[in-house]
Design an enzyme around this catalytic site. Sequence first.
Site, PDB file in Angstrom:
ATOM      1  N   THR A 122       0.857  -1.191   0.000  1.00  0.00           N
ATOM      2  CA  THR A 122       0.000   0.000   0.000  1.00  0.00           C
ATOM      3  C   THR A 122       0.892   1.240   0.000  1.00  0.00           C
ATOM      4  O   THR A 122       1.705   1.423   0.915  1.00  0.00           O
ATOM      5  CB  THR A 122      -0.909  -0.003   1.240  1.00  0.00           C
ATOM      6  OG1 THR A 122      -1.685  -1.200   1.211  1.00  0.00           O
ATOM      7  CG2 THR A 122      -1.827   1.206   1.257  1.00  0.00           C
ATOM      8  N   GLU A 152      -3.816  -4.553  -2.611  1.00  0.00           N
ATOM      9  CA  GLU A 152      -4.308  -5.768  -1.952  1.00  0.00           C
ATOM     10  C   GLU A 152      -5.395  -5.390  -0.941  1.00  0.00           C
ATOM     11  O   GLU A 152      -5.242  -4.453  -0.180  1.00  0.00           O
ATOM     12  CB  GLU A 152      -3.129  -6.457  -1.235  1.00  0.00           C
ATOM     13  CG  GLU A 152      -3.505  -7.735  -0.537  1.00  0.00           C
ATOM     14  CD  GLU A 152      -4.260  -8.674  -1.463  1.00  0.00           C
ATOM     15  OE1 GLU A 152      -3.708  -9.075  -2.492  1.00  0.00           O
ATOM     16  OE2 GLU A 152      -5.424  -9.009  -1.154  1.00  0.00           O
ATOM     17  N   PHE A 153      -6.467  -6.189  -0.930  1.00  0.00           N
ATOM     18  CA  PHE A 153      -7.583  -5.891  -0.025  1.00  0.00           C
ATOM     19  C   PHE A 153      -7.826  -7.000   0.994  1.00  0.00           C
ATOM     20  O   PHE A 153      -8.833  -6.986   1.698  1.00  0.00           O
ATOM     21  CB  PHE A 153      -8.867  -5.638  -0.837  1.00  0.00           C
ATOM     22  CG  PHE A 153      -8.736  -4.502  -1.807  1.00  0.00           C
ATOM     23  CD1 PHE A 153      -8.846  -3.190  -1.376  1.00  0.00           C
ATOM     24  CD2 PHE A 153      -8.465  -4.731  -3.148  1.00  0.00           C
ATOM     25  CE1 PHE A 153      -8.703  -2.121  -2.254  1.00  0.00           C
ATOM     26  CE2 PHE A 153      -8.319  -3.678  -4.041  1.00  0.00           C
ATOM     27  CZ  PHE A 153      -8.439  -2.373  -3.599  1.00  0.00           C
ATOM     28  N   LYS A 209      -6.871   2.105  -2.963  1.00  0.00           N
ATOM     29  CA  LYS A 209      -6.535   1.443  -1.688  1.00  0.00           C
ATOM     30  C   LYS A 209      -6.597   2.432  -0.514  1.00  0.00           C
ATOM     31  O   LYS A 209      -7.221   2.151   0.512  1.00  0.00           O
ATOM     32  CB  LYS A 209      -5.140   0.818  -1.799  1.00  0.00           C
ATOM     33  CG  LYS A 209      -4.657   0.142  -0.543  1.00  0.00           C
ATOM     34  CD  LYS A 209      -5.503  -1.044  -0.152  1.00  0.00           C
ATOM     35  CE  LYS A 209      -5.134  -1.524   1.232  1.00  0.00           C
ATOM     36  NZ  LYS A 209      -5.951  -2.629   1.709  1.00  0.00           N
ATOM     37  N   CYS A 265      -2.522  -1.610   9.192  1.00  0.00           N
ATOM     38  CA  CYS A 265      -2.963  -0.901   7.983  1.00  0.00           C
ATOM     39  C   CYS A 265      -3.708   0.406   8.246  1.00  0.00           C
ATOM     40  O   CYS A 265      -3.242   1.468   7.860  1.00  0.00           O
ATOM     41  CB  CYS A 265      -3.818  -1.833   7.136  1.00  0.00           C
ATOM     42  SG  CYS A 265      -2.842  -3.158   6.411  1.00  0.00           S
ATOM     43  N   ARG A 332       0.330  -5.457  15.821  1.00  0.00           N
ATOM     44  CA  ARG A 332       0.806  -4.122  15.445  1.00  0.00           C
ATOM     45  C   ARG A 332      -0.304  -3.095  15.684  1.00  0.00           C
ATOM     46  O   ARG A 332      -1.422  -3.248  15.218  1.00  0.00           O
ATOM     47  CB  ARG A 332       1.245  -4.117  13.969  1.00  0.00           C
ATOM     48  CG  ARG A 332       2.517  -4.938  13.752  1.00  0.00           C
ATOM     49  CD  ARG A 332       2.926  -4.979  12.302  1.00  0.00           C
ATOM     50  NE  ARG A 332       2.137  -5.900  11.507  1.00  0.00           N
ATOM     51  CZ  ARG A 332       2.365  -6.151  10.216  1.00  0.00           C
ATOM     52  NH1 ARG A 332       3.351  -5.556   9.599  1.00  0.00           N
ATOM     53  NH2 ARG A 332       1.613  -7.012   9.556  1.00  0.00           N
TER      54      ARG A 332
HETATM   55  P1  NAD Z   1       4.805  -7.637   6.702  1.00  0.00           P
HETATM   56  O1  NAD Z   1       5.620  -6.758   7.574  1.00  0.00           O
HETATM   57  O2  NAD Z   1       4.042  -8.782   7.300  1.00  0.00           O
HETATM   58  O3  NAD Z   1       5.706  -8.245   5.543  1.00  0.00           O
HETATM   59  C1  NAD Z   1       6.645  -7.521   4.819  1.00  0.00           C
HETATM   60  C2  NAD Z   1       7.819  -8.445   4.517  1.00  0.00           C
HETATM   61  O4  NAD Z   1       8.715  -7.796   3.639  1.00  0.00           O
HETATM   62  C3  NAD Z   1       8.628  -8.830   5.761  1.00  0.00           C
HETATM   63  O5  NAD Z   1       8.677 -10.228   5.873  1.00  0.00           O
HETATM   64  C4  NAD Z   1      10.006  -8.221   5.491  1.00  0.00           C
HETATM   65  O6  NAD Z   1      11.057  -9.002   6.029  1.00  0.00           O
HETATM   66  C5  NAD Z   1      10.025  -8.200   3.979  1.00  0.00           C
HETATM   67  N1  NAD Z   1      10.982  -7.267   3.379  1.00  0.00           N
HETATM   68  C6  NAD Z   1      11.221  -5.977   3.679  1.00  0.00           C
HETATM   69  N2  NAD Z   1      12.180  -5.482   2.885  1.00  0.00           N
HETATM   70  C7  NAD Z   1      12.565  -6.482   2.057  1.00  0.00           C
HETATM   71  C8  NAD Z   1      13.518  -6.588   1.017  1.00  0.00           C
HETATM   72  N3  NAD Z   1      14.290  -5.562   0.666  1.00  0.00           N
HETATM   73  N4  NAD Z   1      13.644  -7.776   0.388  1.00  0.00           N
HETATM   74  C9  NAD Z   1      12.894  -8.834   0.741  1.00  0.00           C
HETATM   75  N5  NAD Z   1      11.961  -8.785   1.719  1.00  0.00           N
HETATM   76  C10 NAD Z   1      11.806  -7.625   2.368  1.00  0.00           C
HETATM   77  O7  NAD Z   1       3.827  -6.663   5.922  1.00  0.00           O
HETATM   78  P2  NAD Z   1       2.362  -7.005   5.355  1.00  0.00           P
HETATM   79  O8  NAD Z   1       1.380  -6.913   6.455  1.00  0.00           O
HETATM   80  O9  NAD Z   1       2.431  -8.213   4.510  1.00  0.00           O
HETATM   81  O10 NAD Z   1       2.136  -5.733   4.422  1.00  0.00           O
HETATM   82  C11 NAD Z   1       2.858  -5.538   3.225  1.00  0.00           C
HETATM   83  C12 NAD Z   1       2.229  -4.383   2.467  1.00  0.00           C
HETATM   84  O11 NAD Z   1       0.891  -4.725   2.096  1.00  0.00           O
HETATM   85  C13 NAD Z   1       2.125  -3.092   3.258  1.00  0.00           C
HETATM   86  O12 NAD Z   1       2.283  -2.002   2.394  1.00  0.00           O
HETATM   87  C14 NAD Z   1       0.698  -3.124   3.784  1.00  0.00           C
HETATM   88  O13 NAD Z   1       0.190  -1.838   4.038  1.00  0.00           O
HETATM   89  C15 NAD Z   1      -0.037  -3.785   2.645  1.00  0.00           C
HETATM   90  N6  NAD Z   1      -1.268  -4.500   3.038  1.00  0.00           N
HETATM   91  C16 NAD Z   1      -1.291  -5.221   4.183  1.00  0.00           C
HETATM   92  C17 NAD Z   1      -2.453  -5.910   4.529  1.00  0.00           C
HETATM   93  C18 NAD Z   1      -2.528  -6.692   5.813  1.00  0.00           C
HETATM   94  O14 NAD Z   1      -3.638  -7.033   6.226  1.00  0.00           O
HETATM   95  N7  NAD Z   1      -1.427  -6.998   6.472  1.00  0.00           N
HETATM   96  C19 NAD Z   1      -3.575  -5.865   3.689  1.00  0.00           C
HETATM   97  C20 NAD Z   1      -3.492  -5.148   2.500  1.00  0.00           C
HETATM   98  C21 NAD Z   1      -2.327  -4.464   2.180  1.00  0.00           C
END
Ligand code: NAD
Length: 434
Positions: A122, A152-153, A209, A265, A332
């Site tokens: 996001t 992603e939703f 988003k 989020c 979080r």
């Molecule tokens: P998360 O913290 O669970 O996962 C992110 C991953 O990226 C981590 O495992 C981290 O180690 C890895 N990472 C960071 N830098 C990296 C790099 N240079 N190379 C390889 N890996 C790397 O985050 P998330 O909750 O999966 O969210 C990811 C994105 O999606 C965010 O922007 C979030 O806002 C968005 N999003 C999250 C959700 C949710 O419900 N969690 C829903 C929709 C969108």
Amino acid sequence: MKIAIIGTGYVGLTTGTCLADFGHQVTCVDNDPKKIEKLKQGKSPIFEPGLEELIAKNKQTGNLIFTDEIGPVVKDSEVIFICVNTPPKEDGHADLKYVEKVAREIAENINGEYKVIVDKSTVPVKTAEKVKETILRYSIDQAKFDVVSNPEFLKEGTAVKDTMEPDRIVIGADSQKAKEKMLEVYKPLIDKTNAPVKIVSVRSAELIKHGANTFLATKISFANLIAQTCEEAGADALEVLEAIGLDERIGRYFLNPGIGFGGSCFPKDIAAYKKTLEILGIDSSLVESVQKINESAIEKFLQKIEKELWVIDNKEIAVLGIAFKANTDDIRNAPALKLIKKLKSDGANIQAYDPQAMENAKKEIPDIKYFDNPYEAIKGVEALVICTEWDEFKNLDLQKIKELMVTPIIFDGRNIFNPAKMKELGFRYYGVGR
Ligand code: NAD
């Protein structure tokens, strides 16, 4: 199709696993070697219903591979999803340093073959343009690529289901070639589910988003505003909101008062959207009010506890639920953390239980007592506070709880119990807006 997922967290791991299940050859990359090691052993580093089984199934078919080495995966993939975290900076705007780092790593490894770089993290509007600039700036070869936005939703707790049966698929692409590649990625899902596909411009996709999350957060804050009104005016927020929600233009979903929204989020996404509005010179007071009401929800709840218990110092208080919502181990920005920290600073002795989030909670708040079941946590306390709406709590034996407590006082931050029934059972019961 050969697909790379960069960032194997809640979004990356779920997306990668589901895309593998659709028949694509997926490699998930993460720069956290511990995470990759766990995944290689077939264990999911996060709790998400159904995910571990799906990982095992697709690992076995060979469609799903894990690695901490990004270079070869970039070279070998046609479509590369960026799924890294985008945490908030101090000023509220999205910190895009992880996205930039991945863009640079893609640039360093991109070869002459055409690739689609998909931003699934996001991000604020116009980020894709920056990703494109970064790749062009740092690539060695003549890079041929498009940057697409595919927000992603999914919701934590139902991530697999949400990915397998999405409400919509949003593809923001400015070139025909990229649109076609993205439709190929999602073809198995579109064929199976008939999910509506919105093909829009890259900038529109990025805004969809932030717009969706700000709207959902607004609904929650509106419900909390109604709850606060009901508490002062002597009405019942659930009666009011249920009737309001029956209007099909409004809808009942997400119109629930409580101790406010948390998670990784909503708080960061609405802060980033507010910052975007400020940068664009647009009045951001609506978003600011949503944030203010959200903060007041937990503060008013804490005031209720302090008013009833009078002195907090040295009181045993049970907290059920630490995860920011049910069916996840994610803590979080969980309202429970704020609540526990405040009660602790006032001298309370906290006894906590959560079905999935205790391992994460112990790292954040190590110096409280954790128990393996809710009844153990409740034993001998002067008050019970419910912070997460786990089904397990809805089915607790209330008579037993009453006997275990020194004084039967319940503060229900998620309105999981019926006030009249609780009164009948002899509890002093406080919900939100009731
Ligand atoms: P998360 O913290 O669970 O996962 C992110 C991953 O990226 C981590 O495992 C981290 O180690 C890895 N990472 C960071 N830098 C990296 C790099 N240079 N190379 C390889 N890996 C790397 O985050 P998330 O909750 O999966 O969210 C990811 C994105 O999606 C965010 O922007 C979030 O806002 C968005 N999003 C999250 C959700 C949710 O419900 N969690 C829903 C929709 C969108």
